[in-house]
Design a protein around this motif. Structure first.
Motif, PDB file in Angstrom:
ATOM      1  N   SER A  61     -27.049 -16.745 -12.838  1.00 24.78           N
ATOM      2  CA  SER A  61     -27.742 -16.571 -11.866  1.00 24.78           C
ATOM      3  C   SER A  61     -29.138 -15.814 -11.957  1.00 24.78           C
ATOM      4  O   SER A  61     -30.101 -16.264 -11.376  1.00 24.78           O
ATOM      5  N   ASP A  62     -29.262 -14.933 -13.125  1.00 20.63           N
ATOM      6  CA  ASP A  62     -30.280 -14.216 -13.253  1.00 20.63           C
ATOM      7  C   ASP A  62     -31.208 -14.913 -14.647  1.00 20.63           C
ATOM      8  O   ASP A  62     -31.764 -14.025 -15.156  1.00 20.63           O
ATOM      9  N   HIS A  63     -30.726 -15.967 -15.063  1.00 24.03           N
ATOM     10  CA  HIS A  63     -31.193 -16.412 -16.053  1.00 24.03           C
ATOM     11  C   HIS A  63     -32.855 -16.892 -16.042  1.00 24.03           C
ATOM     12  O   HIS A  63     -33.434 -17.474 -15.078  1.00 24.03           O
ATOM     13  N   LEU A  64     -33.503 -16.657 -17.366  1.00 19.74           N
ATOM     14  CA  LEU A  64     -34.734 -16.654 -17.494  1.00 19.74           C
ATOM     15  C   LEU A  64     -35.252 -17.494 -18.577  1.00 19.74           C
ATOM     16  O   LEU A  64     -34.505 -17.373 -19.604  1.00 19.74           O
ATOM     17  N   CYS A  65     -36.216 -18.264 -18.435  1.00 17.19           N
ATOM     18  CA  CYS A  65     -36.855 -18.886 -19.707  1.00 17.19           C
ATOM     19  C   CYS A  65     -38.253 -18.207 -19.608  1.00 17.19           C
ATOM     20  O   CYS A  65     -38.800 -17.738 -18.708  1.00 17.19           O
ATOM     21  N   LEU A  66     -38.828 -18.272 -20.938  1.00 16.35           N
ATOM     22  CA  LEU A  66     -40.268 -17.654 -21.144  1.00 16.35           C
ATOM     23  C   LEU A  66     -41.072 -18.794 -21.694  1.00 16.35           C
ATOM     24  O   LEU A  66     -40.608 -19.469 -22.755  1.00 16.35           O
ATOM     25  N   ALA A  67     -42.138 -18.966 -21.316  1.00 16.52           N
ATOM     26  CA  ALA A  67     -43.038 -20.008 -21.676  1.00 16.52           C
ATOM     27  C   ALA A  67     -44.153 -19.705 -22.169  1.00 16.52           C
ATOM     28  O   ALA A  67     -44.962 -18.714 -21.425  1.00 16.52           O
ATOM     29  N   ARG A  68     -44.961 -20.064 -23.264  1.00 18.56           N
ATOM     30  CA  ARG A  68     -46.288 -19.779 -23.934  1.00 18.56           C
ATOM     31  C   ARG A  68     -47.137 -20.794 -23.698  1.00 18.56           C
ATOM     32  O   ARG A  68     -46.764 -22.422 -23.412  1.00 18.56           O
ATOM     33  N   ASN A  69     -48.369 -20.668 -23.582  1.00 23.27           N
ATOM     34  CA  ASN A  69     -49.288 -21.762 -23.024  1.00 23.27           C
ATOM     35  C   ASN A  69     -49.497 -22.637 -24.190  1.00 23.27           C
ATOM     36  O   ASN A  69     -50.018 -23.754 -23.927  1.00 23.27           O
ATOM     37  N   ASP A  70     -48.970 -22.451 -25.515  1.00 24.80           N
ATOM     38  CA  ASP A  70     -49.209 -23.526 -26.392  1.00 24.80           C
ATOM     39  C   ASP A  70     -48.127 -24.795 -26.441  1.00 24.80           C
ATOM     40  O   ASP A  70     -48.015 -25.383 -27.112  1.00 24.80           O
ATOM     41  N   GLY A  71     -47.124 -24.606 -25.369  1.00 32.31           N
ATOM     42  CA  GLY A  71     -46.033 -25.635 -25.408  1.00 32.31           C
ATOM     43  C   GLY A  71     -44.630 -25.006 -26.157  1.00 32.31           C
ATOM     44  O   GLY A  71     -43.844 -25.885 -25.967  1.00 32.31           O
ATOM     45  N   LEU A  72     -44.539 -23.802 -26.183  1.00 35.63           N
ATOM     46  CA  LEU A  72     -43.424 -23.422 -26.677  1.00 35.63           C
ATOM     47  C   LEU A  72     -42.616 -22.593 -25.556  1.00 35.63           C
ATOM     48  O   LEU A  72     -43.201 -21.904 -24.783  1.00 35.63           O
ATOM     49  N   LEU A  73     -41.069 -23.049 -25.572  1.00 34.95           N
ATOM     50  CA  LEU A  73     -40.596 -22.497 -24.749  1.00 34.95           C
ATOM     51  C   LEU A  73     -39.209 -21.686 -25.155  1.00 34.95           C
ATOM     52  O   LEU A  73     -38.572 -22.243 -25.891  1.00 34.95           O
ATOM     53  N   PHE A  74     -39.062 -20.705 -24.628  1.00 38.03           N
ATOM     54  CA  PHE A  74     -37.826 -19.822 -24.818  1.00 38.03           C
ATOM     55  C   PHE A  74     -36.744 -20.230 -23.797  1.00 38.03           C
ATOM     56  O   PHE A  74     -36.906 -19.826 -22.579  1.00 38.03           O
ATOM     57  N   SER A  75     -35.770 -21.052 -24.356  1.00 37.94           N
ATOM     58  CA  SER A  75     -35.020 -21.624 -23.328  1.00 37.94           C
ATOM     59  C   SER A  75     -33.667 -21.247 -22.992  1.00 37.94           C
ATOM     60  O   SER A  75     -32.746 -21.480 -22.376  1.00 37.94           O
ATOM     61  N   GLY A  76     -33.251 -19.884 -24.011  1.00 38.87           N
ATOM     62  CA  GLY A  76     -32.003 -19.165 -23.597  1.00 38.87           C
ATOM     63  C   GLY A  76     -30.994 -19.979 -23.786  1.00 38.87           C
ATOM     64  O   GLY A  76     -30.774 -20.761 -24.680  1.00 38.87           O
ATOM     65  N   ASP A  77     -29.960 -19.686 -22.688  1.00 39.38           N
ATOM     66  CA  ASP A  77     -28.982 -20.633 -22.682  1.00 39.38           C
ATOM     67  C   ASP A  77     -28.681 -21.737 -21.775  1.00 39.38           C
ATOM     68  O   ASP A  77     -27.824 -22.575 -21.614  1.00 39.38           O
ATOM     69  N   HIS A  78     -29.998 -22.103 -21.141  1.00 38.27           N
ATOM     70  CA  HIS A  78     -30.016 -23.089 -20.335  1.00 38.27           C
ATOM     71  C   HIS A  78     -30.161 -24.478 -20.993  1.00 38.27           C
ATOM     72  O   HIS A  78     -29.596 -25.352 -20.555  1.00 38.27           O
ATOM     73  N   VAL A  79     -31.099 -24.394 -22.119  1.00 39.53           N
ATOM     74  CA  VAL A  79     -30.921 -25.706 -22.865  1.00 39.53           C
ATOM     75  C   VAL A  79     -30.904 -25.373 -24.323  1.00 39.53           C
ATOM     76  O   VAL A  79     -31.718 -24.374 -25.012  1.00 39.53           O
ATOM     77  N   MET A  80     -29.815 -25.557 -25.126  1.00 39.10           N
ATOM     78  CA  MET A  80     -29.339 -25.439 -26.437  1.00 39.10           C
ATOM     79  C   MET A  80     -29.595 -26.699 -27.093  1.00 39.10           C
ATOM     80  O   MET A  80     -29.175 -27.724 -26.485  1.00 39.10           O
TER      81      MET A  80
END
Length: 271
Positions: A134-153
């Motif tokens: 419920s508290d999952h976060l992804c982090l996006a950088r402006n150059d198209g890089l996304l830290f996707s955590g466990d939402h997408v592996m």
């Protein structure tokens, strides 16, 4: 569906995986964690941040992180112990502030900085992506890089464990990521995902296909989640069998919320 693999990683050392980003893999390999949890050291406009320090049990991993200099803070993608377990000890040793979602799901821990969808941390955009947690976060950088955590592996699909997980949220946030134009995902476990949109589409299609199979099965014969799991997944390993059961339960809960299934005791039937 096809998944990605990578060689056994080095331990106890950060290695570059993208411009301004290094990764160190914790020594917690397993059926649910692949080679282990990815801890990222991210260079941003606001300083260097640690994303997901990993499990409490890996002391070498924690010691390497604690010795880092010029770190601005610790970001937690979600509360699961393989990502969050080392945070309290690391905060105690370093005094670094901990950033996490405003409704962090571990009631025993109070983050220092509460994050909301759309916030920015050192130039990284915060995306609240519940589903796996419920508290999952992804982090996006402006150059198209996304830290996707466990939402997408890339190495496997995610489990959606009730009651904190939500299959409806999970599918909605896969759709949300499909609507973006990120070009590289760095996930919580396993290798980087290049050209991620086709992979996300396959994940979503796989979930919808499984949902249709479950609905068809209970339409022909009302049955319990355990029976559905054995019939549809047929996992011999007990850990994988439990993960499959969790996903079946999450799919049924989604169908119930949409008015397409009803529970009667432990038996589910289609509507």
């Amino acid at each position: 569906m096809a998944f990605l693999t990578e060689p056994e990683p080095s331990r106890g050392v950060f290695e570059a995986v993208a411009p301004g980003v290094s990764r160190m893999v914790a020594a917690n390999p397993g059926l649910m964690t692949y080679h282990g949890t990815n801890t990222y050291l991210i260079k941003t406009d606001g300083g260097r941040f640690i994303l997901d320090p990993g499990p409490a049990q890996d002391r070498q991993h924690l010691d390497v992180i604690a010795r880092l200099e010029d770190v601005a803070g610790i970001i937690v993608s979600h509360h699961h112990a393989d990502h969050f377990g080392a945070v309290e000890a690391l905060r105690a040793v370093t005094g670094l502030p901990v950033y996490a979602f405003e409704r962090f799901a571990d009631d025993a821990f109070l983050p220092d900085i509460l994050l909301r969808d759309g916030d920015r941390v050192g130039g990284l955009e915060v995306l609240h992506t519940p589903g796996h947690a419920s508290d999952h976060l992804c982090l996006a950088r402006n150059d198209g890089l996304l830290f996707s955590g466990d939402h997408v592996m890339g190495w496997n699909s995610s489990i959606v464990p009730l009651p904190d997980g939500d299959m409806g949220d999970y599918c909605r946030n896969l759709t949300r990521l499909l609507e973006r134009d990120d070009r590289l995902y760095l996930p919580g476990h396993g290798p980087a995902i290049i050209d991620p949109q086709p992979h996300v589409r396959r994940l979503l299609d796989h979930r919808l296909k499984r949902e249709a199979e479950i609905l068809s099965a209970i339409a022909s014969q009302p049955q319990a989640p355990a029976d559905l799991s054995r019939r549809l997944y047929d996992k011999a390993d007990p850990h994988l069998a439990r993960a499959a059961l969790r996903n079946v339960e999450a799919h049924l809960k989604k169908l119930e919320g949409e008015g397409r299934a009803r529970r009667e005791g432990d038996i589910w039937r289609a509507l």
